[in-house]
Design a protein around this motif. Sequence first.
Motif, mmCIF file in Angstrom:
data_model
loop_
_atom_site.group_PDB
_atom_site.id
_atom_site.type_symbol
_atom_site.label_atom_id
_atom_site.label_comp_id
_atom_site.label_asym_id
_atom_site.label_seq_id
_atom_site.Cartn_x
_atom_site.Cartn_y
_atom_site.Cartn_z
ATOM 1 N N ILE A 4 39.129 47.585 41.671
ATOM 2 C CA ILE A 4 39.230 49.101 41.084
ATOM 3 C C ILE A 4 39.216 49.933 42.598
ATOM 4 O O ILE A 4 39.843 51.097 42.651
ATOM 5 N N GLY A 5 38.578 49.442 43.636
ATOM 6 C CA GLY A 5 39.052 50.036 45.047
ATOM 7 C C GLY A 5 40.325 50.189 45.335
ATOM 8 O O GLY A 5 40.885 50.969 45.678
ATOM 9 N N LEU A 6 41.073 48.913 45.191
ATOM 10 C CA LEU A 6 42.649 49.247 45.191
ATOM 11 C C LEU A 6 43.199 50.133 44.376
ATOM 12 O O LEU A 6 44.073 50.865 44.832
ATOM 13 N N LEU A 7 42.802 50.118 43.160
ATOM 14 C CA LEU A 7 43.447 51.216 42.210
ATOM 15 C C LEU A 7 43.096 52.540 42.911
ATOM 16 O O LEU A 7 44.141 53.372 42.607
ATOM 17 N N SER B 128 44.977 53.507 45.463
ATOM 18 C CA SER B 128 46.468 53.838 45.210
ATOM 19 C C SER B 128 46.977 54.714 43.954
ATOM 20 O O SER B 128 47.903 54.979 43.795
ATOM 21 N N GLY B 129 45.878 55.601 43.937
ATOM 22 C CA GLY B 129 46.040 56.824 43.079
ATOM 23 C C GLY B 129 46.047 56.709 41.489
ATOM 24 O O GLY B 129 46.351 57.447 40.779
ATOM 25 N N LEU B 130 45.421 55.427 41.110
ATOM 26 C CA LEU B 130 45.347 55.006 39.834
ATOM 27 C C LEU B 130 44.019 55.304 39.278
ATOM 28 O O LEU B 130 43.042 54.561 39.835
ATOM 29 N N ASP B 131 43.743 55.994 38.340
ATOM 30 C CA ASP B 131 42.394 56.269 37.775
ATOM 31 C C ASP B 131 41.897 55.443 36.451
ATOM 32 O O ASP B 131 42.882 54.644 36.076
ATOM 33 N N TYR B 132 40.858 55.714 35.915
ATOM 34 C CA TYR B 132 40.307 54.984 34.823
ATOM 35 C C TYR B 132 41.179 54.920 33.551
ATOM 36 O O TYR B 132 41.585 54.005 32.751
ATOM 37 N N PRO B 133 42.182 56.193 33.321
ATOM 38 C CA PRO B 133 42.663 56.442 32.048
ATOM 39 C C PRO B 133 43.806 55.172 31.892
ATOM 40 O O PRO B 133 44.152 54.716 31.260
ATOM 41 N N ARG B 134 44.340 55.282 33.305
ATOM 42 C CA ARG B 134 45.486 54.277 33.415
ATOM 43 C C ARG B 134 45.070 52.894 33.268
ATOM 44 O O ARG B 134 45.636 52.251 32.570
ATOM 45 N N LEU C 20 51.920 42.795 47.027
ATOM 46 C CA LEU C 20 51.228 42.745 45.828
ATOM 47 C C LEU C 20 51.643 41.443 44.693
ATOM 48 O O LEU C 20 50.817 41.236 44.031
ATOM 49 N N ASP C 21 52.853 40.989 44.892
ATOM 50 C CA ASP C 21 53.098 39.675 44.305
ATOM 51 C C ASP C 21 52.018 38.630 44.504
ATOM 52 O O ASP C 21 51.677 37.802 43.533
ATOM 53 N N LEU C 22 51.884 38.497 45.815
ATOM 54 C CA LEU C 22 51.066 37.387 46.211
ATOM 55 C C LEU C 22 49.617 37.771 45.781
ATOM 56 O O LEU C 22 48.922 36.751 45.480
ATOM 57 N N LEU C 23 49.073 38.914 45.771
ATOM 58 C CA LEU C 23 47.725 39.130 45.388
ATOM 59 C C LEU C 23 47.697 38.727 43.843
ATOM 60 O O LEU C 23 46.813 38.029 43.424
ATOM 61 N N ALA C 24 48.726 39.139 42.996
ATOM 62 C CA ALA C 24 48.686 38.874 41.373
ATOM 63 C C ALA C 24 48.674 37.461 41.497
ATOM 64 O O ALA C 24 47.908 36.959 40.412
ATOM 65 N N ALA C 25 49.504 36.524 42.083
ATOM 66 C CA ALA C 25 49.624 35.263 41.781
ATOM 67 C C ALA C 25 48.217 34.535 42.215
ATOM 68 O O ALA C 25 47.801 33.561 41.766
ATOM 69 N N ASN C 26 47.969 34.698 43.263
ATOM 70 C CA ASN C 26 46.841 34.093 44.081
ATOM 71 C C ASN C 26 45.844 34.343 43.363
ATOM 72 O O ASN C 26 44.642 33.163 42.831
ATOM 73 N N LEU C 27 45.205 35.517 42.975
ATOM 74 C CA LEU C 27 44.059 35.809 42.328
ATOM 75 C C LEU C 27 43.924 35.372 41.035
ATOM 76 O O LEU C 27 42.886 35.085 40.441
ATOM 77 N N ALA C 28 45.024 35.617 40.337
ATOM 78 C CA ALA C 28 45.251 35.144 38.806
ATOM 79 C C ALA C 28 44.994 33.511 38.623
ATOM 80 O O ALA C 28 44.266 33.394 37.754
#
Length: 298
Positions: A37-40, A43-49, A194-202
Amino acid sequence: MPRKPKIVALEPSARAAPTLPPDEVAQAVAAVLRPMIGLLLRSGLDYPRLSGELKTLFIEEAVVELGRAGQATTDSAISLLSGVHRKDVRNRRVTGRPPGAARPVALSARVFARWISDAACAGADGRPRALPRTGPAPSFEALVRAVTQDVHPFTVLQELIRLGIAEVEIQDGGELVVPAHPDFVPPAGSREALDLLAANLADHANAAVSNVLGGQPTLEQSVFASGITAASAERLQAVARSLWARMRGDLIEAASRLYEADQDRPDARSRVRFGSYFWSGPWEPAAPDRDTPGDETP
């Protein structure tokens, strides 16, 4: 008398009951989501998104769960399981994206992995060493050709330079490709990061969830220490990096050897990911009866 630090070796049980208290599951997932949530927000991404993305994910995962249970994946069944309104389910199934396929490992990462696993391209410490840009092996050109024949080595070199992972130096009248870091560390904010974040955490989440649900036992362990100074935390991070560097080379070498043996087999359809992480931050002491030094295994 000074208080001893709390050291805990953690290995989640793979025999956890498949029926879990929903409130406790929600709390555990919320703890995982907090840094996301902190990353979102940064990055300017809010709850509706985010809610829009979550709605699609709930629909997609409901389809998977219904299929696993051998049930029909009707709009009503998906709505009942996911909690998403039936009209939204129908709209998303018609206009939504298909379940996302895993992004292939970036060529730059594959080349770097070869760089540290090939004995001719790495030093005795397992770190990549400087290579002549062109010419027969060991050279950067030969290194790239061993990974792919589809992309010119100079194109790969430009990408590594863009990412700040490699540099070119002139020595004795020749060009040397010099690693800027001992590890593949894309610059902050890059698509590669971002690709590493997504792959590693997933995949970390896949392993942890499988253990919680009682699936095939899989490695998912950590060591936790509290009540130490920031300087001690930095020393432990240096130890962790040293340990990772040693085992990383061994694992890449074994994986490369097995890949060469398996690549032509029709059943070669599995993938693995083995990672390591380190994090330090502020610690709030727990209540005295919950802060007894010692080892714990949940």
